[in-house]
Design a protein around this motif. Structure first.
Motif, mmCIF file in Angstrom:
data_model
loop_
_atom_site.group_PDB
_atom_site.id
_atom_site.type_symbol
_atom_site.label_atom_id
_atom_site.label_comp_id
_atom_site.label_asym_id
_atom_site.label_seq_id
_atom_site.Cartn_x
_atom_site.Cartn_y
_atom_site.Cartn_z
ATOM 1 N N ASP A 183 0.640 -1.049 -0.291
ATOM 2 C CA ASP A 183 0.312 -0.148 -0.247
ATOM 3 C C ASP A 183 0.093 0.982 0.130
ATOM 4 N N SER A 184 1.824 1.279 1.185
ATOM 5 C CA SER A 184 2.453 2.676 1.323
ATOM 6 C C SER A 184 3.545 1.720 1.081
ATOM 7 N N PRO A 185 5.487 2.703 0.647
ATOM 8 C CA PRO A 185 6.549 2.114 0.780
ATOM 9 C C PRO A 185 7.137 2.262 2.236
ATOM 10 N N LEU A 186 7.932 1.619 2.553
ATOM 11 C CA LEU A 186 8.826 1.384 4.220
ATOM 12 C C LEU A 186 10.234 2.240 4.377
ATOM 13 N N PRO A 187 10.383 3.377 2.984
ATOM 14 C CA PRO A 187 11.597 3.527 3.126
ATOM 15 C C PRO A 187 12.296 4.409 4.686
ATOM 16 N N GLY A 188 13.696 3.626 4.394
ATOM 17 C CA GLY A 188 14.688 3.896 5.916
ATOM 18 C C GLY A 188 13.837 2.770 6.722
ATOM 19 N N THR A 189 13.711 1.414 6.499
ATOM 20 C CA THR A 189 13.477 0.732 7.532
ATOM 21 C C THR A 189 13.900 -1.197 6.704
ATOM 22 N N ASP A 190 14.417 -1.926 7.177
ATOM 23 C CA ASP A 190 14.276 -3.025 6.584
ATOM 24 C C ASP A 190 13.447 -3.935 5.628
ATOM 25 N N ALA A 191 12.436 -3.307 5.940
ATOM 26 C CA ALA A 191 11.255 -3.696 5.150
ATOM 27 C C ALA A 191 11.344 -3.012 3.386
ATOM 28 N N ALA A 192 12.246 -2.028 3.190
ATOM 29 C CA ALA A 192 12.502 -1.015 2.424
ATOM 30 C C ALA A 192 12.958 -2.560 0.837
ATOM 31 N N GLY A 193 13.339 -3.028 1.612
ATOM 32 C CA GLY A 193 13.807 -4.260 -0.340
ATOM 33 C C GLY A 193 12.842 -4.545 -1.611
ATOM 34 N N LEU A 194 11.966 -4.515 -1.053
ATOM 35 C CA LEU A 194 10.313 -5.012 -1.248
ATOM 36 C C LEU A 194 9.349 -4.412 -1.171
ATOM 37 N N TYR A 195 8.419 -3.190 -2.095
ATOM 38 C CA TYR A 195 7.091 -2.778 -2.205
ATOM 39 C C TYR A 195 5.983 -3.279 -2.827
ATOM 40 N N LEU A 196 4.978 -3.854 -2.154
ATOM 41 C CA LEU A 196 3.938 -4.212 -3.119
ATOM 42 C C LEU A 196 3.129 -3.155 -3.276
ATOM 43 N N GLY A 197 2.638 -2.240 -4.178
ATOM 44 C CA GLY A 197 1.279 -1.353 -4.021
ATOM 45 C C GLY A 197 1.778 -1.102 -5.649
ATOM 46 N N THR A 198 0.788 0.360 -5.153
ATOM 47 C CA THR A 198 0.476 0.828 -6.747
ATOM 48 C C THR A 198 1.391 1.850 -6.448
ATOM 49 N N PRO A 199 2.393 2.181 -7.555
ATOM 50 C CA PRO A 199 3.194 2.882 -8.521
ATOM 51 C C PRO A 199 2.666 4.467 -7.832
ATOM 52 N N ASN A 200 2.762 5.804 -7.084
ATOM 53 C CA ASN A 200 2.099 6.157 -7.126
ATOM 54 C C ASN A 200 2.134 7.311 -8.244
ATOM 55 N N THR A 201 3.451 8.008 -8.714
ATOM 56 C CA THR A 201 4.097 8.951 -9.923
ATOM 57 C C THR A 201 2.767 7.963 -11.487
ATOM 58 N N GLU A 202 3.082 6.884 -11.571
ATOM 59 C CA GLU A 202 1.804 6.054 -12.587
ATOM 60 C C GLU A 202 0.598 6.723 -12.478
ATOM 61 N N ALA A 203 0.677 5.935 -10.984
ATOM 62 C CA ALA A 203 -1.283 6.591 -10.735
ATOM 63 C C ALA A 203 -1.193 8.087 -10.944
ATOM 64 N N GLY A 204 -0.540 8.783 -10.957
ATOM 65 C CA GLY A 204 -0.960 10.640 -11.084
ATOM 66 C C GLY A 204 -0.951 10.639 -12.008
ATOM 67 N N TYR A 205 0.135 9.966 -13.295
ATOM 68 C CA TYR A 205 -0.017 10.095 -14.641
ATOM 69 C C TYR A 205 -1.493 9.912 -15.477
ATOM 70 N N GLN A 206 -1.450 9.338 -15.039
ATOM 71 C CA GLN A 206 -2.619 8.050 -15.506
ATOM 72 C C GLN A 206 -4.207 9.341 -15.647
ATOM 73 N N ALA A 207 -3.678 9.912 -13.888
ATOM 74 C CA ALA A 207 -4.722 10.723 -13.664
ATOM 75 C C ALA A 207 -4.931 12.097 -14.622
ATOM 76 N N GLY A 208 -3.554 12.251 -14.945
ATOM 77 C CA GLY A 208 -3.255 13.351 -15.975
ATOM 78 C C GLY A 208 -3.787 13.239 -17.555
ATOM 79 N N LEU A 209 -3.043 11.643 -17.965
ATOM 80 C CA LEU A 209 -4.002 11.448 -19.273
ATOM 81 C C LEU A 209 -4.942 11.319 -19.811
ATOM 82 N N ALA A 210 -5.819 11.036 -18.143
ATOM 83 C CA ALA A 210 -7.396 11.385 -18.434
ATOM 84 C C ALA A 210 -7.812 12.562 -18.374
ATOM 85 N N MET A 211 -7.243 13.670 -18.188
ATOM 86 C CA MET A 211 -7.669 15.475 -17.899
ATOM 87 C C MET A 211 -7.185 15.651 -18.757
ATOM 88 N N LYS A 212 -6.518 15.452 -19.440
ATOM 89 C CA LYS A 212 -5.367 15.731 -20.613
ATOM 90 C C LYS A 212 -6.622 15.408 -21.461
#
Length: 394
Positions: A183-212
């Motif tokens: 759901d949300s990355p955990l940078p700076g922790t020992d769980a930082a090696g792998l994040y399973l979830g939404t790439p938020n920049t990509e999600a925002g980019y897709q929203a921008g394309l839709a708005m465009k």
């Protein structure tokens, strides 16, 4: 809209664990802590290797939806993990999925996690889902302590307070548990090696394309969001603006509604009254979509285009009616389903062999395993609700 596959056929996936796969050589059931067994599992992981498929990219300026998410790639990864697990006992696997609040959004994650455990043959007593009723840190911490006492071998977590979780995660990892950020990355922790979830920049980019597409490339836009500092919010807004670069669309207003739907609606009504050039509204948090739909309806400015995030039932209803042009949706179901596979593999195969299988599917940052980004428009409404129904999360 074509749907590439569904995961409700858990029995078919489970069969991968009992039927000899041509790409797999049978291995003994030794522990991954044993040196010879570790070498064997690494070899099996190599033989079960799967290549990712390229994701489709948006073309043209027409408003387009997609409900395929990262479907094909996550299926390929699940199959590769199942292949590598073949011949190993999963009786010592005891995993948990711990989320940040008891909300409708997470019902899909719970369904996926339990389906993943069933497909792997992990008993329900060794597959625990927990959502804090009130979304408090104390509730989450207390449950984690209970799970440790029950001998969990790993857990996925959407941490309520990543900073406060850092020390506990470090201790858990040092004690041999695998911690998977979802759901949300955990940078700076020992769980930082792998994040399973939404790439938020990509999600925002897709929203921008839709708005465009919705604005035909011109007009001012206002952004409404629940936080101006949360990483997922800032990343989504950044991606949104990237998609609009080089167009005549400008973000002229950004308002923090402080996690309040009522404030979001009031802010939107004020923006529409005072900014006649605003032709589009982007709502970043899940409650923003319905709030903005109410605002344009109240202001009788339904010509203003709305793009938002998430699949709140009221949001989907407004998409179906056409009040909302598009909503960018996540798929927590896959965070639960594939998360169960990853945690089982980490326990049985070890981190090296498991990451060997996961690595080809990671984003360019080297640590994000995307659960996918979908875009639902009026034309895609039926396909999306059908997918939810097929997954058992409708």
């Amino acid at each position: 809209m074509r749907i590439t596959r569904t995961r409700t056929l858990a029995a078919a996936t489970a069969a991968l664990l009992t039927v000899t796969a041509s790409a797999c050589s049978k291995s003994g059931g030794g522990s991954s802590t044993d040196t010879s067994a570790a070498g064997a599992t690494a070899s099996i992981a190599a033989s079960c290797f799967a290549s990712p498929s390229p994701l489709p990219s948006a073309t043209g300026d027409a408003l387009q939806g997609s409900v395929t998410f990262n479907d094909a790639n996550l299926t390929a990864l699940d199959n590769a993990l199942a292949c590598a697990l073949k011949g190993h006992s999963l009786s010592n696997v005891n995993v948990a999925m711990v989320v940040n609040v008891a909300a409708d959004y997470w019902n899909a994650g719970k369904t996926g996690f339990q389906a993943g455990c069933t497909a792997l043959g992990i008993s329900s007593s060794n597959c625990t889902y927990f959502a804090p009723p009130d979304g408090t840190l104390t509730e989450q911490d207390t449950e984690l302590e209970t799970l440790r006492g029950k001998g969990i071998t790993g857990y996925s977590i959407s941490a309520i307070d990543p900073a406060s979780a850092k020390n506990a995660i470090a201790t858990d990892v040092a004690n041999g548990l695998f911690v998977l950020a979802i759901d949300s990355p955990l940078p700076g922790t020992d769980a930082a090696g792998l994040y399973l979830g939404t790439p938020n920049t990509e999600a925002g980019y897709q929203a921008g394309l839709a708005m465009k597409a919705a604005l035909n490339g011109t007009g001012d836009v206002a952004v409404l969001v629940g936080s101006l500092t949360a990483a997922n919010a800032t990343e989504r807004i950044a991606g949104f603006k990237q998609a609009l670069a080089g167009t005549n669309i400008k973000v002229t207003v950004t308002e923090n509604d402080n996690l309040s739907a009522a404030t979001a609606q009031s802010d939107a009504e004020t923006i529409l009254a005072n900014n006649p050039d605003v032709k589009g509204l982007y709502g970043v948090y899940s409650y923003d979509g319905p709030a903005l739909a109410k605002a344009v309806t109240t202001a009788k400015k339904t010509d203003v285009k709305i793009v938002c995030d998430d699949s709140d039932p009221a949001t989907l209803s407004a998409v179906q009616s056409g009040v909302i042009s598009a909503t960018v949706v996540q798929m927590p179901y896959y965070q639960g389903y594939t998360g169960a596979y990853i945690m089982a593999a980490m326990k049985v195969l070890g981190k090296t062999a498991t990451m060997q299988l996961i690595q080809p599917f990671l984003e360019t940052d080297g640590s994000t395993l995307s659960s996918g980004v979908g875009v639902v428009t009026q034309a895609d409404y039926s396909a999306y609700t059908s997918l939810e129904s097929q997954l058992g999360i409708g």
